[in-house]
Design a protein around this motif. Structure first.
Motif, PDB file in Angstrom:
ATOM      1  N   ILE A  22       1.201  -1.361   0.486  1.00 30.25           N
ATOM      2  CA  ILE A  22      -0.023  -0.070  -0.055  1.00 30.25           C
ATOM      3  C   ILE A  22       0.801   1.336  -0.141  1.00 30.25           C
ATOM      4  O   ILE A  22       2.110   1.119   0.587  1.00 30.25           O
ATOM      5  N   SER A  23       0.516   2.030  -0.686  1.00 30.95           N
ATOM      6  CA  SER A  23       0.765   3.648  -0.433  1.00 30.95           C
ATOM      7  C   SER A  23       0.363   4.479   0.517  1.00 30.95           C
ATOM      8  O   SER A  23      -0.645   3.722   0.629  1.00 30.95           O
ATOM      9  N   LEU A  24       1.173   5.652   1.146  1.00 27.08           N
ATOM     10  CA  LEU A  24       0.233   6.211   2.378  1.00 27.08           C
ATOM     11  C   LEU A  24       0.299   7.697   2.148  1.00 27.08           C
ATOM     12  O   LEU A  24       1.616   7.877   1.593  1.00 27.08           O
ATOM     13  N   GLY A  25      -0.748   8.206   2.084  1.00 32.79           N
ATOM     14  CA  GLY A  25      -0.480   9.592   2.284  1.00 32.79           C
ATOM     15  C   GLY A  25      -1.040   9.763   3.486  1.00 32.79           C
ATOM     16  O   GLY A  25      -2.349  10.508   3.621  1.00 32.79           O
ATOM     17  N   LEU A  26       0.182  11.206   4.483  1.00 33.92           N
ATOM     18  CA  LEU A  26      -0.284  11.741   5.474  1.00 33.92           C
ATOM     19  C   LEU A  26      -1.142  13.061   5.562  1.00 33.92           C
ATOM     20  O   LEU A  26       0.168  13.859   5.328  1.00 33.92           O
ATOM     21  N   ALA A  27      -1.843  13.483   6.215  1.00 34.97           N
ATOM     22  CA  ALA A  27      -1.354  15.161   6.507  1.00 34.97           C
ATOM     23  C   ALA A  27      -2.383  15.315   8.204  1.00 34.97           C
ATOM     24  O   ALA A  27      -3.039  13.995   8.619  1.00 34.97           O
ATOM     25  N   SER A  44      -4.106  15.011   2.209  1.00 29.75           N
ATOM     26  CA  SER A  44      -3.703  13.693   2.379  1.00 29.75           C
ATOM     27  C   SER A  44      -3.587  12.547   0.858  1.00 29.75           C
ATOM     28  O   SER A  44      -2.675  12.066   1.154  1.00 29.75           O
ATOM     29  N   ASP A  45      -5.070  13.071   0.085  1.00 30.71           N
ATOM     30  CA  ASP A  45      -4.773  13.191  -1.197  1.00 30.71           C
ATOM     31  C   ASP A  45      -3.682  13.349  -2.567  1.00 30.71           C
ATOM     32  O   ASP A  45      -2.998  12.739  -3.138  1.00 30.71           O
ATOM     33  N   ASP A  46      -2.977  15.134  -1.622  1.00 29.90           N
ATOM     34  CA  ASP A  46      -1.814  15.206  -2.768  1.00 29.90           C
ATOM     35  C   ASP A  46      -0.780  14.408  -2.341  1.00 29.90           C
ATOM     36  O   ASP A  46       0.237  14.066  -3.003  1.00 29.90           O
ATOM     37  N   ALA A  47      -0.480  13.869  -0.538  1.00 31.03           N
ATOM     38  CA  ALA A  47       0.472  13.016  -0.169  1.00 31.03           C
ATOM     39  C   ALA A  47       0.488  12.009  -0.997  1.00 31.03           C
ATOM     40  O   ALA A  47       1.202  10.999  -1.490  1.00 31.03           O
ATOM     41  N   LEU A  48      -0.968  11.042  -0.708  1.00 28.76           N
ATOM     42  CA  LEU A  48      -0.691  10.082  -1.834  1.00 28.76           C
ATOM     43  C   LEU A  48      -0.303  10.190  -3.146  1.00 28.76           C
ATOM     44  O   LEU A  48       0.198   8.904  -3.281  1.00 28.76           O
ATOM     45  N   TYR A  49      -0.663  10.740  -3.756  1.00 18.34           N
ATOM     46  CA  TYR A  49      -0.827  10.525  -5.249  1.00 18.34           C
ATOM     47  C   TYR A  49       1.270  10.954  -5.670  1.00 18.34           C
ATOM     48  O   TYR A  49       1.636  10.357  -6.287  1.00 18.34           O
ATOM     49  N   GLU A  50       1.636  11.689  -4.436  1.00 21.55           N
ATOM     50  CA  GLU A  50       3.297  12.068  -4.774  1.00 21.55           C
ATOM     51  C   GLU A  50       3.929  10.485  -4.087  1.00 21.55           C
ATOM     52  O   GLU A  50       5.218  10.205  -4.824  1.00 21.55           O
ATOM     53  N   ALA A  51       3.082   9.729  -3.721  1.00 24.42           N
ATOM     54  CA  ALA A  51       3.977   8.448  -2.450  1.00 24.42           C
ATOM     55  C   ALA A  51       3.542   7.344  -3.822  1.00 24.42           C
ATOM     56  O   ALA A  51       4.470   6.729  -4.617  1.00 24.42           O
ATOM     57  N   VAL A  60       4.311   8.481   2.539  1.00 24.16           N
ATOM     58  CA  VAL A  60       4.811  10.425   1.782  1.00 24.16           C
ATOM     59  C   VAL A  60       3.867  11.336   3.164  1.00 24.16           C
ATOM     60  O   VAL A  60       1.908  11.043   3.261  1.00 24.16           O
ATOM     61  N   VAL A  61       4.420  12.001   3.715  1.00 24.66           N
ATOM     62  CA  VAL A  61       3.893  12.908   4.646  1.00 24.66           C
ATOM     63  C   VAL A  61       3.747  14.090   3.890  1.00 24.66           C
ATOM     64  O   VAL A  61       4.459  14.998   3.591  1.00 24.66           O
ATOM     65  N   SER A  62       2.375  15.038   4.349  1.00 23.61           N
ATOM     66  CA  SER A  62       1.846  16.527   3.722  1.00 23.61           C
ATOM     67  C   SER A  62       3.112  17.180   4.405  1.00 23.61           C
ATOM     68  O   SER A  62       3.594  17.073   5.568  1.00 23.61           O
ATOM     69  N   LYS A  63       3.625  18.438   3.316  1.00 21.11           N
ATOM     70  CA  LYS A  63       4.142  19.546   3.412  1.00 21.11           C
ATOM     71  C   LYS A  63       4.046  20.551   4.612  1.00 21.11           C
ATOM     72  O   LYS A  63       4.494  20.937   4.667  1.00 21.11           O
ATOM     73  N   THR A  64       2.845  19.831   4.815  1.00 25.37           N
ATOM     74  CA  THR A  64       1.814  21.186   6.024  1.00 25.37           C
ATOM     75  C   THR A  64       2.514  20.555   7.294  1.00 25.37           C
ATOM     76  O   THR A  64       2.257  20.934   8.866  1.00 25.37           O
ATOM     77  N   ILE A  65       3.492  19.046   7.345  1.00 25.31           N
ATOM     78  CA  ILE A  65       3.500  18.083   8.551  1.00 25.31           C
ATOM     79  C   ILE A  65       5.300  18.516   8.892  1.00 25.31           C
ATOM     80  O   ILE A  65       5.744  18.181   8.687  1.00 25.31           O
TER      81      ILE A  65
END
Length: 75
Positions: A22-27, A44-51, A60-65
């Motif tokens: 699995i790939s995860l995007g975190l915010a 979180s969706d942007d981070a998921l698609y980056e992953a 991938v952790v969002s750039k907001t964290i």
């Protein structure tokens, strides 16, 4: 840990073992740039698609964290 646990789990379909990743995007909320649930979902969706773009089976952790402090902040 969740991603690694899924990868290690022995999934079976029709009696055949299969590999699952699995790939995860975190915010996180609240954050300076996340004011509501729509912003949270987008981050979180942007981070998921980056992953997914940078190689599957990633988190991938969002750039907001801020990863170093665990606090929500703009890097």
């Amino acid at each position: 840990r969740i991603r690694q646990a899924v990868q290690r789990w022995p999934f079976s379909v029709d009696g055949k073992n299969i590999s699952v990743t699995i790939s995860l995007g975190l915010a996180a909320f609240p954050s300076e740039h996340i004011a509501n649930k729509g912003d949270l979902l987008k981050a979180s969706d942007d981070a998921l698609y980056e992953a997914k773009r940078t190689g599957k089976n990633r988190t991938v952790v969002s750039k907001t964290i801020s990863v170093t402090t665990g606090q929500c902040a703009v890097k």
